[in-house]
Design an enzyme around this catalytic site. Structure first.
Site, short mmCIF file in Angstrom:
data_model
loop_
_atom_site.label_atom_id
_atom_site.label_comp_id
_atom_site.label_asym_id
_atom_site.label_seq_id
_atom_site.Cartn_x
_atom_site.Cartn_y
_atom_site.Cartn_z
N LYS A 1 -5.36 32.93 9.53
CA LYS A 1 -4.52 31.94 10.22
C LYS A 1 -4.18 30.80 9.26
O LYS A 1 -4.81 30.67 8.21
CB LYS A 1 -5.24 31.43 11.46
CG LYS A 1 -6.53 30.68 11.17
CD LYS A 1 -7.33 30.42 12.44
CE LYS A 1 -8.64 29.73 12.12
NZ LYS A 1 -9.51 29.65 13.32
N TYR B 1 -3.45 0.72 -5.91
CA TYR B 1 -3.11 -0.08 -4.72
C TYR B 1 -4.35 -0.71 -4.10
O TYR B 1 -5.39 -0.05 -3.98
CB TYR B 1 -2.44 0.80 -3.67
CG TYR B 1 -1.05 1.24 -4.03
CD1 TYR B 1 -0.04 0.31 -4.23
CD2 TYR B 1 -0.75 2.59 -4.17
CE1 TYR B 1 1.25 0.72 -4.56
CE2 TYR B 1 0.53 3.00 -4.49
CZ TYR B 1 1.53 2.06 -4.68
OH TYR B 1 2.79 2.48 -5.00
#
Ligand SMILES: *Cc1c(COP(=O)(O)O)cnc(C)c1O
Length: 364
Positions: A35, A256
């Site tokens: 899956k 950041y």
């Protein structure tokens, strides 16, 4: 030149892991769970490595069509069954076996016109409380299915919530065993964790087991065990290169939010991999990474296209040096995806599935 980042999928490792799983449940047939596009590895890319499985288990009909298009004529199981009546037409035409977990799916089957009766997997909710019939309703659902001309064999199925943890599977095994004991048919229980940790899945019947994560070489119960202790090999490598370096002095910050501040002079490398490639933004300073096969750590926040790593342990590293985010370095050194995931507060499954489409993938 393309941006220096790529993933590699190792089919030999898939074969190895499948053999390892077979050795732990020698009497069971093995579904390779593919899956989510083979847990992010790619159904087409992993087919050569996985075609030794007894069947493929997945949940998107589109993925089932892709497995058939590869020439696979063996079993394919839809783990969530059908979602609407016309899905049953595809089950008939592609010979897909499908889970039946609710009355509505039995209604759809009862109304379905087919010449070929379907093989179905009747799911019991033995405690997970996602899909399946309650134990006291299981027998009734079985009888209803058994009476349908549209139904061929019925396999009995359940799924464990705690196979990887302290609670284990005993309670659910007892519920499943008691509510299904005199019903005929094969049984399937067991994800990777149940298959590797609980050999007694055989007691309630493991005619089929359904390993996913272990097939791809990740430990289902990290950090209690790791891939090495389970004898599994990583199938996915995410590798990039250093595209810049910076010489920091004490007090300089990185990235950041300036979350990392250097306490002393240090050289850092800027790596061509960020969260838009599937690297987890939640990975904090200190997440392990390999540079030239040598273990070091990330520094500061992960940005969209870049991360920064500490080059102190890797003298000689610079622009163009190999960075292994997870998987195997050229030297053979391995960084487990489970370790990176753990540092980022998640599991290997999520990192594999999140590999971004912009990352080119090589197949080995
Ligand atoms: C995904 C899934 C599995 C495989 O689980 P792993 O933990 O990856 O081994 C098995 N059974 C069902 C029903 C699933 O949905």
């Amino acid at each position: 030149m393309p941006r220096p980042i790529h993933a590699t999928i190792d089919n030999q490792a898939l074969r190895h892991n499948l053999a390892r799983i077979r050795a732990s449940v020698p009497n069971a047939r093995v579904w390779a769970v593919v899956k989510a596009n083979a847990y992010g590895h790619g159904i087409e890319r992993t087919f050569e490595g996985l075609r030794g499985a007894d069947g493929f288990a997945l949940l998107d009909l589109e993925e089932a069509q892709r497995v058939r298009a590869l020439g696979w004529r063996g079993p394919i199981l839809l783990l969530e069954g059908v979602f609407e009546p016309r899905d049953l037409e595809l089950c008939s035409s592609l010979s897909l076996w499908h889970t039946v977990h609710c009355d509505e799916q039995i209604d759809m089957l009862a109304a379905h016109k087919t010449h070929l009766p379907h093989r179905v997997f009747l799911k019991m909710n033995s405690g997970m409380n996602r899909l399946g019939f309650a134990p006291q309703r299981y027998r009734g659902a079985w009888a209803r299915l058994n009476a349908l001309a549209q139904v061929d064999e019925i396999t009995l199925m359940t799924h464990f919530s705690d196979a990887d943890g302290a609670r284990g599977i005993a309670t659910q095994m007892a519920v499943f065993g008691a509510a299904s004991q005199d019903l005929p048919g094969e049984r399937t229980v067991g994800n990777s964790a149940a298959t590797l940790r609980h050999r007694d899945v055989d007691r309630v019947g493991a005619d089929w087991v359904r390993p996913g994560i272990a097939v791809y070489g990740s430990a289902p119960d990290f950090p209690e065990h790791n891939a090495v202790t389970w004898g599994l090999q990583p199938c996915m490598t995410l590798a990039a290169k250093i595209i810049a370096t910076q010489a920091l002095v004490a007090g300089d910050s990185v990235g950041y939010g300036s979350t990392y501040v250097a306490g002393e002079p240090i050289t850092v490398g800027v790596v061509a991999c960020g969260y838009a490639d599937g690297y987890p933004r939640s990975a904090p300073t200190g997440t392990p990474v390999l540079v030239n096969g040598i273990r070091t750590r990330t520094l500061g926040r992960v940005s969209m296209d870049m991360i920064v790593v500490d080059l102190a342990p890797v003298p000689g590293a610079g622009i163009g040096s190999e960075v292994t985010l997870w998987g195997c370095a050229a030297s053979g050194a391995v960084l487990s995806i489970d370790e990176v995931a753990h540092s980022a507060g998640t599991v290997g499954y999520e990192l594999m599935c999140a590999l971004a489409p912009r990352v080119p993938v090589l197949v080995q």
